[in-house]
Design a protein around this motif. Structure first.
Motif, mmCIF file in Angstrom:
data_model
loop_
_atom_site.group_PDB
_atom_site.id
_atom_site.type_symbol
_atom_site.label_atom_id
_atom_site.label_comp_id
_atom_site.label_asym_id
_atom_site.label_seq_id
_atom_site.Cartn_x
_atom_site.Cartn_y
_atom_site.Cartn_z
ATOM 1 N N LEU A 84 0.861 -1.173 0.000
ATOM 2 C CA LEU A 84 0.000 0.000 0.000
ATOM 3 C C LEU A 84 0.895 1.220 0.000
ATOM 4 O O LEU A 84 1.897 1.249 0.724
ATOM 5 C CB LEU A 84 -0.895 0.003 1.235
ATOM 6 N N CYS A 85 0.561 2.212 -0.798
ATOM 7 C CA CYS A 85 1.374 3.425 -0.907
ATOM 8 C C CYS A 85 0.512 4.641 -0.606
ATOM 9 O O CYS A 85 -0.531 4.826 -1.237
ATOM 10 C CB CYS A 85 1.960 3.556 -2.305
ATOM 11 N N PHE A 86 0.951 5.457 0.339
ATOM 12 C CA PHE A 86 0.226 6.655 0.729
ATOM 13 C C PHE A 86 1.111 7.869 0.500
ATOM 14 O O PHE A 86 2.286 7.863 0.866
ATOM 15 C CB PHE A 86 -0.184 6.602 2.198
ATOM 16 N N TYR A 120 9.370 3.163 4.608
ATOM 17 C CA TYR A 120 8.560 1.941 4.615
ATOM 18 C C TYR A 120 8.318 1.467 6.042
ATOM 19 O O TYR A 120 9.217 1.525 6.885
ATOM 20 C CB TYR A 120 9.279 0.819 3.861
ATOM 21 N N VAL A 121 7.097 0.960 6.270
ATOM 22 C CA VAL A 121 6.735 0.339 7.545
ATOM 23 C C VAL A 121 5.940 -0.927 7.236
ATOM 24 O O VAL A 121 5.526 -1.158 6.098
ATOM 25 C CB VAL A 121 5.883 1.284 8.432
ATOM 26 N N ARG A 122 5.731 -1.741 8.272
ATOM 27 C CA ARG A 122 4.839 -2.902 8.186
ATOM 28 C C ARG A 122 3.628 -2.639 9.062
ATOM 29 O O ARG A 122 3.753 -2.045 10.130
ATOM 30 C CB ARG A 122 5.524 -4.177 8.660
ATOM 31 N N ASP A 123 2.461 -3.126 8.618
ATOM 32 C CA ASP A 123 1.258 -2.985 9.426
ATOM 33 C C ASP A 123 1.144 -4.143 10.418
ATOM 34 O O ASP A 123 2.083 -4.945 10.559
ATOM 35 C CB ASP A 123 0.016 -2.846 8.534
ATOM 36 N N ILE A 128 3.529 -4.471 3.807
ATOM 37 C CA ILE A 128 4.386 -3.310 3.609
ATOM 38 C C ILE A 128 3.536 -2.097 3.231
ATOM 39 O O ILE A 128 2.662 -2.180 2.371
ATOM 40 C CB ILE A 128 5.433 -3.570 2.503
ATOM 41 N N VAL A 129 3.808 -0.978 3.888
ATOM 42 C CA VAL A 129 3.160 0.286 3.578
ATOM 43 C C VAL A 129 4.254 1.290 3.239
ATOM 44 O O VAL A 129 5.186 1.489 4.018
ATOM 45 C CB VAL A 129 2.314 0.803 4.765
ATOM 46 N N ARG A 130 4.158 1.889 2.038
ATOM 47 C CA ARG A 130 5.114 2.904 1.606
ATOM 48 C C ARG A 130 4.516 4.271 1.892
ATOM 49 O O ARG A 130 3.394 4.571 1.503
ATOM 50 C CB ARG A 130 5.385 2.798 0.113
ATOM 51 N N LEU A 131 5.276 5.111 2.577
ATOM 52 C CA LEU A 131 4.900 6.493 2.835
ATOM 53 C C LEU A 131 5.789 7.336 1.944
ATOM 54 O O LEU A 131 7.022 7.302 2.070
ATOM 55 C CB LEU A 131 5.116 6.845 4.308
ATOM 56 N N GLY A 132 5.193 8.051 1.010
ATOM 57 C CA GLY A 132 6.003 8.793 0.061
ATOM 58 C C GLY A 132 5.439 10.152 -0.271
ATOM 59 O O GLY A 132 4.267 10.429 -0.053
#
Length: 138
Positions: A84-86, A120-123, A128-132
């Motif tokens: 997921l990318c936010f 990047y973090v894990r929920d 994997i969640v990308r914060l960009g």
């Protein structure tokens, strides 16, 4: 609603161990508002703009017979074949908020050669969640 340009992208469904916990986690860690959490705790949704982020149990028996069972990583070194990318204006603040609210740190935000700052973090379920930062298409 679909337009003459093609269908609208409506949902991303994330299969999780505990729908209520995941909905609360994403709301707190990433700043989303909860749109819906069914009383049976088998479906939850977040307000996320034109599309919806939805959550359902990892073993969704209603669809397992139709589409097969969800496969999970075998170890912490493995990951799902999707992330997921936010997009955020302040990546450092978003990353800090996520980690302070239960996300597992993977990679601190850094400038990438393609012009985006990314962390990047894990929920709660290891996704994997990308914060960009937003990158304008050229």
């Amino acid at each position: 609603m679909a337009s003459n340009l093609g269908p609208a992208y409506a949902y991303t469904v994330v299969y999780v161990n505990d729908v209520a916990k995941s909905v609360a986690f994403y709301a707190k860690a990433f700043g989303y508002n909860v749109r819906r959490l069914d009383d049976n705790r088998k479906w939850g949704e977040l307000e996320s703009g034109a599309t919806t982020i939805a959550f359902t149990p990892i073993h969704q028996h209603e669809t397992d017979d139709l589409t097969g069972q969800v496969q999970t990583p075998h170890s912490r070194g493995d990951r799902q074949p999707v992330e997921l990318c936010f997009d955020y204006v302040d990546i450092d603040a978003a990353y800090k908020r996520a980690v302070e609210n239960g996300a597992v740190a993977v990679s601190q935000p850094e400038e990438k050669k393609w012009g985006q700052k990314v962390g990047y973090v894990r929920d709660l379920d290891g996704n994997i969640v990308r914060l960009g930062s937003h990158v304008d298409p050229k």
